[in-house]
Motif scaffolding. Structure first.
Motif, PDB file in Angstrom:
ATOM      1  N   UNK A  23       0.821  -1.212   0.000  1.00 53.97           N
ATOM      2  CA  UNK A  23       0.000   0.000   0.000  1.00 53.97           C
ATOM      3  C   UNK A  23       0.855   1.262   0.000  1.00 53.97           C
ATOM      4  N   UNK A  24       2.016   1.215   0.633  1.00 55.74           N
ATOM      5  CA  UNK A  24       2.903   2.388   0.619  1.00 55.74           C
ATOM      6  C   UNK A  24       3.599   2.540  -0.723  1.00 55.74           C
ATOM      7  N   UNK A  25       4.074   1.445  -1.287  1.00 56.52           N
ATOM      8  CA  UNK A  25       4.844   1.514  -2.513  1.00 56.52           C
ATOM      9  C   UNK A  25       3.991   1.685  -3.764  1.00 56.52           C
ATOM     10  N   UNK A  26       2.724   1.400  -3.708  1.00 58.71           N
ATOM     11  CA  UNK A  26       1.872   1.537  -4.896  1.00 58.71           C
ATOM     12  C   UNK A  26       0.839   2.641  -4.699  1.00 58.71           C
ATOM     13  N   UNK A  27       1.317   3.814  -4.409  1.00 55.61           N
ATOM     14  CA  UNK A  27       0.410   4.933  -4.144  1.00 55.61           C
ATOM     15  C   UNK A  27      -0.182   5.519  -5.413  1.00 55.61           C
ATOM     16  N   UNK A  28       0.243   5.090  -6.568  1.00 59.31           N
ATOM     17  CA  UNK A  28      -0.291   5.652  -7.806  1.00 59.31           C
ATOM     18  C   UNK A  28       0.455   6.916  -8.184  1.00 59.31           C
ATOM     19  N   UNK A  29      -0.273   7.867  -8.730  1.00 59.27           N
ATOM     20  CA  UNK A  29       0.357   9.105  -9.161  1.00 59.27           C
ATOM     21  C   UNK A  29       0.624   9.996  -7.963  1.00 59.27           C
ATOM     22  N   UNK A  30       1.753  10.661  -8.003  1.00 62.12           N
ATOM     23  CA  UNK A  30       2.117  11.622  -6.982  1.00 62.12           C
ATOM     24  C   UNK A  30       2.347  12.948  -7.690  1.00 62.12           C
ATOM     25  N   UNK A  31       1.735  13.998  -7.190  1.00 65.29           N
ATOM     26  CA  UNK A  31       1.841  15.309  -7.819  1.00 65.29           C
ATOM     27  C   UNK A  31       2.834  16.170  -7.051  1.00 65.29           C
ATOM     28  N   UNK A  32       3.698  16.840  -7.778  1.00 67.63           N
ATOM     29  CA  UNK A  32       4.688  17.716  -7.163  1.00 67.63           C
ATOM     30  C   UNK A  32       4.103  19.112  -6.989  1.00 67.63           C
ATOM     31  N   UNK A  33       4.661  19.849  -6.064  1.00 67.66           N
ATOM     32  CA  UNK A  33       4.230  21.217  -5.831  1.00 67.66           C
ATOM     33  C   UNK A  33       5.418  22.138  -6.031  1.00 67.66           C
ATOM     34  N   UNK A  34       5.134  23.365  -6.427  1.00 67.80           N
ATOM     35  CA  UNK A  34       6.170  24.367  -6.580  1.00 67.80           C
ATOM     36  C   UNK A  34       5.899  25.492  -5.595  1.00 67.80           C
ATOM     37  N   UNK A  35       6.929  26.247  -5.278  1.00 68.05           N
ATOM     38  CA  UNK A  35       6.786  27.311  -4.297  1.00 68.05           C
ATOM     39  C   UNK A  35       6.216  28.578  -4.916  1.00 68.05           C
ATOM     40  N   UNK A  36       6.181  28.659  -6.227  1.00 70.10           N
ATOM     41  CA  UNK A  36       5.749  29.894  -6.863  1.00 70.10           C
ATOM     42  C   UNK A  36       4.353  29.834  -7.419  1.00 70.10           C
ATOM     43  N   UNK A  37       4.001  30.877  -8.138  1.00 69.55           N
ATOM     44  CA  UNK A  37       2.682  30.989  -8.755  1.00 69.55           C
ATOM     45  C   UNK A  37       2.868  31.251 -10.245  1.00 69.55           C
ATOM     46  N   UNK A  38       1.781  31.184 -10.984  1.00 72.73           N
ATOM     47  CA  UNK A  38       1.805  31.454 -12.411  1.00 72.73           C
ATOM     48  C   UNK A  38       0.984  32.710 -12.681  1.00 72.73           C
ATOM     49  N   UNK A  39       1.578  33.644 -13.386  1.00 74.21           N
ATOM     50  CA  UNK A  39       0.893  34.871 -13.770  1.00 74.21           C
ATOM     51  C   UNK A  39       0.476  34.723 -15.226  1.00 74.21           C
ATOM     52  N   UNK A  40      -0.818  34.825 -15.478  1.00 73.18           N
ATOM     53  CA  UNK A  40      -1.335  34.753 -16.835  1.00 73.18           C
ATOM     54  C   UNK A  40      -2.218  35.953 -17.082  1.00 73.18           C
ATOM     55  N   UNK A  41      -2.359  36.326 -18.326  1.00 74.91           N
ATOM     56  CA  UNK A  41      -3.210  37.461 -18.645  1.00 74.91           C
ATOM     57  C   UNK A  41      -3.346  37.660 -20.137  1.00 74.91           C
ATOM     58  N   UNK A  42      -4.125  38.646 -20.484  1.00 73.21           N
ATOM     59  CA  UNK A  42      -4.350  39.033 -21.866  1.00 73.21           C
ATOM     60  C   UNK A  42      -3.994  40.497 -22.004  1.00 73.21           C
ATOM     61  N   UNK A  43      -3.202  40.834 -23.011  1.00 70.13           N
ATOM     62  CA  UNK A  43      -2.806  42.211 -23.246  1.00 70.13           C
ATOM     63  C   UNK A  43      -3.876  42.872 -24.114  1.00 70.13           C
ATOM     64  N   UNK A  44      -4.463  43.954 -23.575  1.00 69.32           N
ATOM     65  CA  UNK A  44      -5.516  44.682 -24.286  1.00 69.32           C
ATOM     66  C   UNK A  44      -5.214  46.169 -24.254  1.00 69.32           C
ATOM     67  N   UNK A  45      -5.752  46.893 -25.238  1.00 75.16           N
ATOM     68  CA  UNK A  45      -5.615  48.344 -25.234  1.00 75.16           C
ATOM     69  C   UNK A  45      -6.757  48.953 -24.421  1.00 75.16           C
TER      70      UNK A  45
END
Length: 184
Positions: A23-45
Motif C-alpha cells: 500500500x505504501x509503494x503503490x500509491x499511484x500518481x504523486x503530484x509535485x508542488x512548486x513554491x511559486x505561482x503562475x501569472x497569466x493574462x491578456x494584453x488589451x488596449x
C-alpha cells in the motif's frame, strides 16, 4: 503445539508487513508542488482590443530580477513559477507607448484535485479558492474639480474633508469565493 502457534503468528506478521509495504509503494500518481505561482493574462488596449505579440516584462521589486515573456497572437501570456513578492509588470508593443498603470488588479486561484479511487476510478473532489483583486488597496479617484477646491479652499488651507477616506475608489472590491465540485 507451540511451534505451530509461532508459525501462525509469524505468518500473520509477514502478511501484515506485505500489505503495508504494497500500500505504501503503490500509491499511484504523486503530484509535485512548486513554491511559486503562475501569472497569466491578456494584453488589451484601452478600448478592450487585443494586442498580439506584445512583450511583458515582470520585475521583482525586491531583487530587481526581470523575466520577459511574449504574448502570443491572441494576446495571451503566461509566466510560471514566480516566487512570492511584489512585482512590477510592464507591457511593450509596436505602435503603443510604454505606460505603467497606477493601479493594478491581480486575481489568484488555488485548485486542489483529489481523486477518490474507493468511490470510482474517475471520481474527483475539486476544491477551489479564488480571490479576485487580491492586492486591493484604496485607490481613490482624483479630485473632481480641476482647481482642487474640494480639497483646499481659496486660501490654500485644507478643507474639512481633506485627508479623509471616502468613496469612490477607482478599483473594484476584493472578492473571495470557495467552491467544492464533484465529478465522476
Amino acid at each position: 503445539m507451540p511451534p505451530r502457534l509461532f508459525v501462525r503468528k509469524f505468518t500473520l506478521a509477514v502478511w501484515i508487513f506485505v500489505i503495508v509495504a504494497i500500500s505504501i509503494l503503490s500509491t499511484g500518481q504523486v503530484y509535485a508542488q512548486v513554491a511559486g505561482a503562475t501569472l497569466t493574462g491578456t494584453v488589451k488596449d484601452a478600448s478592450g482590443g487585443i494586442i498580439p505579440n506584445a512583450q511583458v516584462a515582470i520585475r521583482d521589486v525586491a531583487t530587481a530580477v526581470t523575466r520577459t515573456v511574449s504574448a502570443g497572437g491572441a494576446g495571451l501570456y503566461t509566466a510560471p513559477n514566480l516566487l512570492p513578492g511584489i512585482y512590477e509588470v510592464r507591457v511593450t508593443a509596436a505602435g503603443f507607448s510604454a505606460q505603467l498603470p497606477g493601479e493594478s488588479n491581480l486575481d489568484f486561484s488555488l485548485i486542489k484535485n483529489t481523486y477518490v479511487k474507493r468511490i470510482s476510478e474517475t471520481f474527483n473532489a475539486q476544491f477551489r479558492a479564488e480571490i479576485f483583486n487580491i492586492l486591493n488597496k484604496a485607490n481613490f479617484a482624483p479630485p473632481q474639480s480641476p482647481t482642487n477646491t474640494d480639497i483646499f479652499d481659496a486660501s490654500g488651507t485644507p478643507s474639512g474633508v481633506a485627508g479623509q477616506l471616502k468613496p469612490p475608489t477607482t478599483t473594484t472590491a476584493r472578492e473571495i469565493q470557495f467552491a467544492l465540485k464533484f465529478t465522476w
